[in-house]
Scaffold this active site. Structure first.
Site, short mmCIF file in Angstrom:
data_model
loop_
_atom_site.label_atom_id
_atom_site.label_comp_id
_atom_site.label_asym_id
_atom_site.label_seq_id
_atom_site.Cartn_x
_atom_site.Cartn_y
_atom_site.Cartn_z
N LYS A 13 0.89 -1.16 0.00
CA LYS A 13 0.00 0.00 0.00
C LYS A 13 0.93 1.21 0.00
O LYS A 13 1.42 1.63 1.04
CB LYS A 13 -0.89 -0.01 1.25
CG LYS A 13 -2.24 0.66 1.08
CD LYS A 13 -2.16 2.12 0.68
CE LYS A 13 -1.87 3.03 1.85
NZ LYS A 13 -1.61 4.42 1.42
N GLU B 141 9.36 1.40 11.15
CA GLU B 141 10.40 2.43 11.10
C GLU B 141 9.70 3.77 11.11
O GLU B 141 8.94 4.08 10.20
CB GLU B 141 11.26 2.22 9.84
CG GLU B 141 12.57 2.92 9.94
CD GLU B 141 12.52 4.27 9.30
OE1 GLU B 141 12.24 5.25 10.03
OE2 GLU B 141 12.73 4.36 8.08
N CYS C 50 13.76 10.15 7.30
CA CYS C 50 13.67 9.65 8.68
C CYS C 50 15.01 9.79 9.37
O CYS C 50 15.08 10.09 10.55
CB CYS C 50 13.21 8.21 8.68
SG CYS C 50 14.11 7.17 7.52
N GLU D 242 10.46 15.93 15.56
CA GLU D 242 10.83 15.81 14.15
C GLU D 242 10.07 16.86 13.33
O GLU D 242 8.86 16.97 13.45
CB GLU D 242 10.46 14.40 13.67
CG GLU D 242 10.99 14.05 12.32
CD GLU D 242 10.63 12.62 11.91
OE1 GLU D 242 9.48 12.22 12.09
OE2 GLU D 242 11.52 11.92 11.40
P1 NAI Z 1 1.66 8.67 7.62
O1 NAI Z 1 2.31 7.86 8.68
O2 NAI Z 1 0.23 9.06 7.81
O3 NAI Z 1 1.74 7.89 6.20
C1 NAI Z 1 2.61 6.83 5.89
C2 NAI Z 1 1.83 5.70 5.24
O4 NAI Z 1 0.88 5.19 6.17
C3 NAI Z 1 1.03 6.09 4.00
O5 NAI Z 1 1.07 5.04 3.06
C4 NAI Z 1 -0.38 6.24 4.54
O6 NAI Z 1 -1.38 6.04 3.57
C5 NAI Z 1 -0.42 5.14 5.58
N1 NAI Z 1 -1.44 5.31 6.63
C6 NAI Z 1 -1.90 6.47 7.18
N2 NAI Z 1 -2.83 6.20 8.11
C7 NAI Z 1 -2.95 4.85 8.17
C8 NAI Z 1 -3.74 3.96 8.96
N3 NAI Z 1 -4.60 4.41 9.87
N4 NAI Z 1 -3.59 2.63 8.77
C9 NAI Z 1 -2.72 2.16 7.86
N5 NAI Z 1 -1.96 2.95 7.09
C10 NAI Z 1 -2.07 4.27 7.24
O7 NAI Z 1 2.55 9.94 7.38
P2 NAI Z 1 2.13 11.36 6.77
O8 NAI Z 1 0.82 11.78 7.31
O9 NAI Z 1 2.25 11.28 5.32
O10 NAI Z 1 3.29 12.28 7.36
C11 NAI Z 1 3.20 12.77 8.69
C12 NAI Z 1 4.53 12.70 9.40
O11 NAI Z 1 4.97 11.36 9.47
C13 NAI Z 1 5.68 13.42 8.74
O12 NAI Z 1 5.68 14.79 9.05
C14 NAI Z 1 6.86 12.72 9.32
O13 NAI Z 1 7.18 13.25 10.58
C15 NAI Z 1 6.38 11.29 9.49
N6 NAI Z 1 6.84 10.43 8.39
C16 NAI Z 1 7.94 9.65 8.60
C17 NAI Z 1 8.47 8.91 7.58
C18 NAI Z 1 9.68 8.07 7.79
O14 NAI Z 1 10.44 7.85 6.85
N7 NAI Z 1 9.88 7.54 8.96
C19 NAI Z 1 7.89 8.92 6.24
C20 NAI Z 1 6.69 9.73 6.13
C21 NAI Z 1 6.21 10.46 7.18
#
Ligand code: NAI
Ligand code: MG
Length: 477
Positions: free
Chosen positions: A171, A246, A280, A379
């Site tokens: 996904k 992660e 990250c 972050e």
């Molecule tokens: P997010 O954690 O919401 O999105 C990441 C993935 O999770 C996407 O594929 C999204 O569709 C999915 N997702 C979201 N809600 C979900 C749920 N309830 N159940 C299952 N899957 C779900 O991250 P977002 O909103 O795009 O970014 C917010 C913050 O997250 C950023 O500001 C950053 O701090 C952090 N982040 C960290 C990353 C990393 O590499 N560790 C990558 C992206 C975001």
């Protein structure tokens, strides 16, 4: 018409709905993707299970490895096309996108070569017994990936899973799916059987949540925000499914008075600027020993002012931020820092005539940042560097380890004994000495502790995460 990729075929989402795709460069809609629903996840799980129970599951490790290597070659053969898709989708500089596609290929080369080298163990046991421990596929694996390095994340998570004979359901993030959809075709052309890889695009709260909570999966991997990490673990717990998570970091770069600053300064700035800080493992805190703080910060600031924000195709240091929502979040964070009278030491430069609707943020270096300030602990996920100072090694360790996160850290010092002492005491999954760059090495185990997550990806260790042992005890007298 936008489609999902299930069971080796492009299929529309069952609900027939789509999601607009915005260009970070202009803020305008340039495509649409299918809005996958829980019903589509059901179909993908069925297809993946059939693959595990069918030819894919029965295939020899050597043959699986060959297919993976061919996938890597297929990626390299299409590197320009894939890099352009990735740069357009994410807004990242084209040179960085090309590196990311190369990394995608590297994951398949590395795990393709490793597929038939996973040996078991023989355990000495009671007289008259032979005991072996074998590693087997987990079965069906769910992979929920983010938008910051869509191609790299795809390779990092599915290549080891496929190497071990699992079938994958990905996904991708709704904000950056395009590369994974094109990749699925390349993988099929390389001989990956139907059902071994399925891509279900859609929203996290719909397709993502359905995948995380599906009783038909055996393992789930997630990279993204800590809050969603909690939601995923909670959903998976109901089905007793293991999670590999992660979840980001607040990674320290620790600069001692004896550091070689000519080497350190460009790397320190690069580690926060790469991918506009949406990494990250971004080095988002620079911790500087007190007696050299002024000298180091002057040099870091000079380098920081050279940072250029521009269009992806013009090879800038920073492209735009991925979405309007993230753009708002990063800008708000910077504004709160300014409102709290945190001194701005330096800012990067914006190219002229950037498209008005694009999500461009001016890189900002703040300091000295008080230890209890939000910027010292949370972050940003944008091009914002926090400078802090410390007294001695003990103080550096306390400061470096003093956030909820623990992912990557670096030590800048020419003193070998100090390097080793610090490497032992810094907490997290990777420590770099006089260098930095977690993204690069597919060979290097990577992962976090605490709020940065748990489990390890990359390197041979990932093969342990994506497999399960079985102990076979034979009594033969
Ligand atoms: P997010 O954690 O919401 O999105 C990441 C993935 O999770 C996407 O594929 C999204 O569709 C999915 N997702 C979201 N809600 C979900 C749920 N309830 N159940 C299952 N899957 C779900 O991250 P977002 O909103 O795009 O970014 C917010 C913050 O997250 C950023 O500001 C950053 O701090 C952090 N982040 C960290 C990353 C990393 O590499 N560790 C990558 C992206 C975001
Ligand atoms: Mg979110």
């Amino acid at each position: 018409m936008s489609t999902l990729y299930i069971d080796g075929r492009k299929v529309p989402a069952t609900g027939g709905q789509s999601i607009p795709v915005y260009s970070p460069v202009t803020g305008e809609v340039y495509a649409e993707i299918a809005r996958g629903m829980p019903e589509d996840i059901d179909l993908a799980v069925k297809a993946a299970r059939s693959a595990v129970n069918g030819d894919w599951g029965r295939m020899s490790a050597t043959e699986r490895g060959r297919i993976l290597v061919r996938i890597g070659n297929g990626v390299l053969a299409n590197i320009e096309e894939l890099a352009e898709i990735e740069a357009k989708d994410t807004g990242k500089p084209i040179a960085l996108a090309r590196k990311d596609i190369e990394a995608l290929a590297r994951y398949f080369e590395f795990y393709g070569g490793a597929a038939d080298k996973v040996h078991g163990e023989v355990i000495p046991y009671l007289s008259g017994y032979t005991v072996s421990v074998v590693r087997e596929a987990c079965g069906v694996v769910g992979h929920i990936i983010p938008w910051n390095y869509p191609a790299q994340m795809l390779g990092r998570t599915i290549a080891p899973a496929l190497a071990m004979g699992n079938a994958s359901i990905v996904k991708p993030a709704e904000d950056a799916c395009m590369t994974s959809l094109r990749f699925a075709e390349i993988a099929a052309e390389a001989g990956l059987p139907a059902g071994a890889l399925n891509i279900v695009t859609g929203y996290g709260r719909e397709a993502g949540a359905a995948l995380a909570g599906h009783p038909g999966i055996n393992l789930i991997t997630f990279t993204g925000s800590p809050d969603v990490g909690v939601a995923i673990q909670t959903a998976a717990a109901v089905n007793h499914v293991k999670c590999v998570l992660e979840l980001g970091g607040k990674c320290p770069q620790v600069v001692f008075a004896d550091a070689d600053l000519d080497k350190a300064v460009p790397v320190i700035v690069g580690a926060i600027i790469q991918n506009a800080g949406q990494t990250c493992s971004a080095g988002s805190r620079v911790l500087i020993q007190k007696e050299v703080y002024e000298d180091v910060i002057t040099r870091v600031a000079a380098k920081f002012r050279e940072v250029r924000v521009g269009l992806p195709e013009t090879s800038p240091d920073c492209g735009p931020i991925i979405t309007k929502a993230q753009f708002g979040r990063v800008n708000q964070f910077i504004q709160e820092c300014k409102d709290s009278d945190l001194p701005v030491i330096a800012e990067g430069a914006m190219d002229n005539d950037l498209p008005k609707g694009g999500y461009y943020v001016r890189p900002t270096l703040f300091g000295p940042v008080p230890r209890d300030h939000k910027l010292a602990r949370e972050e940003v996920f944008g091009p914002v560097l926090a400078a802090l100072s410390f007294d001695d090694e003990d103080d550096a360790v306390a400061l470096a380890n003093g956030t909820d996160y623990g992912l990557v850290a670096s030590i800048w010092s020419e003193n070998g004994a100090r390097q080793q002492r610090m490497a032992k005491r810094l907490e997290g999954g990777q420590v770099f000495i006089n260098c930095y760059g977690a993204g690069g090495g597919v060979e290097l185990p990577f992962g976090g502790i605490r709020k940065s997550g748990h489990g390890r990806e990359k390197g041979l260790l990932a093969l342990d995460e994506f497999s399960i042992t079985k102990t076979v005890v034979s009594h033969h007298g």
